[in-house]
Design an enzyme around this catalytic site. Structure first.
Site, PDB file in Angstrom:
ATOM      1  N   GLU A 270     -12.212   3.026  -0.456  1.00 46.44           N
ATOM      2  CA  GLU A 270     -13.301   2.121  -0.079  1.00 46.44           C
ATOM      3  C   GLU A 270     -14.668   2.800  -0.202  1.00 46.44           C
ATOM      4  O   GLU A 270     -15.516   2.691   0.680  1.00 46.44           O
ATOM      5  CB  GLU A 270     -13.075   1.577   1.338  1.00 46.44           C
TER       6      GLU A 270
ATOM      7  N   GLU B  20      -4.679  -3.690   0.140  1.00 50.48           N
ATOM      8  CA  GLU B  20      -4.579  -3.900   1.588  1.00 50.48           C
ATOM      9  C   GLU B  20      -4.728  -5.374   1.919  1.00 50.48           C
ATOM     10  O   GLU B  20      -5.823  -5.929   1.851  1.00 50.48           O
ATOM     11  CB  GLU B  20      -5.655  -3.107   2.350  1.00 50.48           C
TER      12      GLU B  20
END
Length: 887
Positions: free
Chosen positions: A197, A268
């Site tokens: 991320e 995710e």
């Protein structure tokens, strides 16, 4: 034919046979070479291609340090049975290298053993390497010692950081290669991830952020390991690295890969919201998760990972700041590894439905039709064949909609997607759950909880340490991730005439802290406590204090709840007291922060002596349980609870602290930090059976309690079960997706009996002993909390008892004929059932036992057939490429 002609014919025949034999051998050799070339993982814009075959990938996050080696086999088995073919895990740098150059790969940290076990179970692995992982894990997985490397800046184009990162990356990947764990070596690792991320922080580092991310990509690609690499939430993932999505609804929020030849991967899909102390309960419904998965695969998705599939436990001090010890408990497998139904079963069914669509998804052409403001059809058809799969979508959150597709009407419940693997037959709807439900219960172990006798040892409060600084030290630096605690001491002299004269006025000690909590003593007396929260770590302690004339000694215990786990410039995050002053003196506010001698001491006496171990406990004098002061250690012995159920300790009327069993850290507890609902965020704390000794043997429990006045009598040991099982099926639901199979382009029934059924199964070795609720009509509520409606068939309970009592497994046809019911013809009826399972002494009825076994074997056969069908449908990459080129 003359003799010479026959001889010439035989000679030519032998020659032709020889030629054909050579061609055959060459062909086989070439084929063998092709197979060897296929080893490993490649990709295109459709999917990953694993050892020459396309795969729909259903993955689940399971973190090896958050469970135990004893639990791993069961968790992986349940994941496989739940329809997963891949396990995803982070690699946790700070547990493997807690001290620079000293590695730990034992016990819960045995990464190689974990991956090999996954391979043995027939699943793939996605390895998320870090170096930064976040994961609500202490320091985001980065070892503390990295903070103290000279001139280091984390996660940017910084030479010290890159040097240590490269060494770590090569260490881990070298281990994987040495053990032959990459798919290119015949192992299970099909995908790797570097960084995590990074787009969330990249702007903070400007051009150095871009340079760093390119460096990280080049590092892993240069190792030529035969697998693709991803970067999640990294829109500009460089080169051949695949940018992947994280979120709840990637089918609508993900713009797609940054290059047309990269597949759409979802790293995710959050199955719930992680919790921090002070949080109220939260959940994400399985209907919403299933909707998101179906939506994603209808839009060219080929891989989804559930974060988490099993959350597990943040043992010891491994959680990030304020994060609870229990992690992602609302995942398909709960903290204890038990199936959370219906989340587990309903997702298993969506995996099966999507597998039935595999041919169309891989080799069909996508078409989409918008039928209204909230309705849409997306379908894949393979030209020249009957292969077709459709996704009918209703995005309205309140109303049911009816749509027409290929000449047929379909009713779509609100906010749902129906899956039609042949563009005709509805095999699954995301909002209609035919899978079993369950309710978790914590049952007190009377034998283990009874007669717990505690001894106590209280910490000495340092009144004045040698001054080593003119300002209070930084708490992370003092503790170095070896402890949550550090003492700060100073003294202040107050003249008699400086105290306020006016009645009711008092002197106030004020401490402004950057986090996370503190405990204050003045002249050896407890003065109070204060803490921040996850959203606002900084806080202020301000309380009236009875200072005395002359010298006053102030002792402040700075307390951490973990290190930060996210954000830019993590190496420059600070915690601990930053401003200390006395308010209310006649001479005005007195600032003690600067130019006042401060002494510091990291850790508590009990920690240094390891009083939570058998050997360490002998180094201090334990006293009988008496006045329960702050900062007290409590010790007792308990017998290992009976049976095989998971075990937890209930800390009902305790305050805040840490728990150890037989010297192993169970985790942080915090009962006094109440949610807005007036309840603790977490009450039960998991003690894995592998932490304890054998049955009937004694185990040592040690508790460090920070707060005064706690009630040790409230502590219980509980056994965890999901022995309350339910079904809640509407008569208009589609039959279970397990009722269907694929034969070529067709979807056909598996059996002659295609009636809709409510199905329930007890845990192994248990049978249904009580029907606690049964209603065919309009019941409301959920498992554990059903309520009768206005219309219920009178024979509901009688029918269920006849079908289910005394059995491990039962199925009930959801139809009015089953219950002899003709009432309320105007409503769509639902069958809601709740039964209790128990282990019964004596033999089960042999007829029922055989029927249960037959049903179980039928389920297993269904799974085997599904795998065989998948094998038939898999084609090699070359065939698929040729097909795509032809189109």
């Amino acid at each position: 034919m003359s003799k010479s002609s026959r001889i010439r014919m035989k000679s030519r025949t032998r020659y032709l046979i020889a030629i054909l034999l050579v061609i055959s051998l060459c062909s086989k050799a070439s084929s063998h070479d092709d197979e060897k070339k296929k080893k490993g993982v490649t990709y295109d814009g459709t999917s990953l291609i694993i050892n020459g075959k396309r795969e729909l990938l259903f993955s689940g996050s399971v973190h090896y340090p958050r469970s135990t080696p004893h639990m791993w086999p069961s968790i992986i088995d349940k994941a496989r049975i739940g329809g997963l073919n891949t396990i995803q895990t982070y690699v946790f740098w700070n547990v493997h290298e807690p001290e620079q150059g000293k590695y730990d790969f034992k016990g819960r940290f045995d990464l190689v053993k974990f991956i090999k076990l996954i391979h043995e179970k027939g699943l793939y692995v996605t390895l998320r390497l870090g170096p930064f992982i976040q994961a609500e894990w202490n320091h985001g997985g980065l070892p503390y010692w990295l903070r103290e490397v000279p001139d280091v800046y984390f996660r940017t184009n910084n030479e010290p950081f890159k040097e240590h990162t490269e060494r770590y990356v090569r260490k881990i990947l070298g281990m994987m290669k040495e053990e032959k764990l990459f798919a290119s070596q015949g192992g299970p690792i099909i995908l790797g991830q570097i960084e995590n991320e990074y787009n969330a922080v990249q702007l903070a580092y400007k051009e150095n952020g871009e340079k760093y991310i390119k460096w990280a990509a080049n590092l892993v690609e240069s190792m030529n390991l035969g697998i693709p690499w991803v970067m999640c939430k990294q829109n500009d993932a460089p080169g051949n690295l695949i940018n992947a999505c994280n979120g709840r609804h990637c089918g609508d929020t993900f713009p797609g890969p940054n290059r047309h030849d990269k597949p759409s991967l979802w790293t995710e899909n959050w199955t719930t919201q992680f919790r921090v102390f002070g949080d109220p309960p939260t959940q994400r419904t399985v209907e919403d998760i299933a909707f998101s998965v179906a939506r994603y695969f209808s839009k060219n998705g080929s891989h989804v990972n559930y974060y988490m599939y099993h959350g597990g436990t943040n043992f010891g001090r491994t959680s990030a700041h304020f994060v609870t010890t229990r992690y992602y408990d609302d995942a398909p497998l709960d903290e204890f590894g038990l199936e959370k139904a219906p989340k587990y079963g309903h997702l298993k069914h969506v995996h099966r439905a999507l597998r039935l669509c595999k041919k169309a998804l891989f080799w069909g052409q996508l078409r989409a039709q918008t039928l209204g403001p909230d309705t849409e059809v997306r379908y894949y058809e393979q030209p020249g064949t009957k292969v077709c799969a459709a996704f009918l979508s209703n995005n309205n959150t309140r109303d049911t909609n009816t749509i027409k597709f290929k000449g047929q009407d379909y009713v779509l419940p609100s906010r749902s997607i129906s899956i039609l693997p042949d563009c005709k037959t509805v095999v699954y709807n995301t909002a209609q759950i035919v899978a079993q439900h369950s309710w978790r219960d914590f049952v007190k172990s009377e034998k283990t909880s009874k007669g717990l006798k505690f001894e106590m040892f209280s910490e000495n409060i340092p009144s004045l340490l040698d001054g080593d600084s003119l300002i209070p030290g930084e708490l992370y630096y003092l503790t170095k991730d070896k402890t949550d605690y550090a003492w700060y001491t100073t003294s202040v002299k107050i003249d008699e005439d400086d105290f306020p004269d006016q009645k009711g006025l008092k002197t106030i000690l004020r401490v402004a802290s950057l986090g996370h909590a503190l405990i204050v003593y003045v002249n050896g007396e407890y003065a109070g406590k204060a803490h921040g929260r996850h959203e606002m770590k900084s806080f202020e302690f301000a309380k009236p204090v009875n200072f005395k004339t002359g010298d006053n000694r102030i002792s402040i215990l700075g307390v951490l709840t973990g290190l930060p786990d996210s954000g830019s410039y993590m190496e420059h995050r600070f915690a601990g007291p930053r401003a200390i002053s006395i308010i209310g003196l006649k001479s005005g506010t007195r600032d003690l922060t600067e130019n006042n001698e401060w002494g510091h001491l990291a850790g508590l006496e009990g920690e240094k002596k390891e009083v939570y171990t058998e050997e360490g406990s002998k180094k201090v004098k334990w006293e009988k349980d008496g006045k329960r002061k702050p900062l007290t250690w409590y010790k007792t012995y308990f017998e290992t609870p009976e049976g095989v159920n998971a075990v937890a300790i209930r800390m009902k009327a305790m305050g805040k602290g840490l728990i150890w069993v037989n010297g192993i850290g169970v985790g942080r507890y915090w009962m006094s930090f109440l949610s807005p609902l007036g309840e603790p965020t977490q009450t039960e704390y998991h003690i894995p059976r592998s932490f304890m000794k054998g049955e009937k043997k004694k185990n040592m429990l040690v508790i460090l309690e920070e707060e005064p006045g706690v009630k040790l009598e409230s502590i219980d040991f509980v056994l965890v079960n999901r022995d309350t099982i339910c079904s809640n099926v509407g008569e208009d639901y589609p039959v279970s997706v397990k009722s269907w199979k694929r034969e070529g382009p067709k979807i056909v029934s598996r059996s002659k009996d295609m009636r809709l059924k409510a199905v329930m199964r007890c845990p192994p070795e248990k049978q249904m002993v009580e029907v606690q609720f049964a209603s065919f009509g309009d019941p409301t509520g959920t498992c554990g909390n059903f309520t009768m409606g206005k219309c219920s068939a009178s024979k509901s309970k009688e029918v269920v008892e006849k079908e289910c009592l005394g059995r491990n497994y039962c199925s009930i046809v959801v139809a009015r004929e089953t219950f002899g019911d003709k009432g309320c013809p105007e409503i769509v009826k639902t069958l809601a059932v709740q039964v209790k399972c128990e282990k019964k002494e004596g033999k089960q009825d042999e007829k029922k036992k055989k029927e249960d076994k037959d049903e179980e074997e039928e389920d297993d056969e269904d799974d085997d057939e599904e795998e065989e069908e998948e094998d038939k449908e898999n084609k090699d990459t070359k065939d698929m490429e040729n097909k795509n080129q032809d189109m």
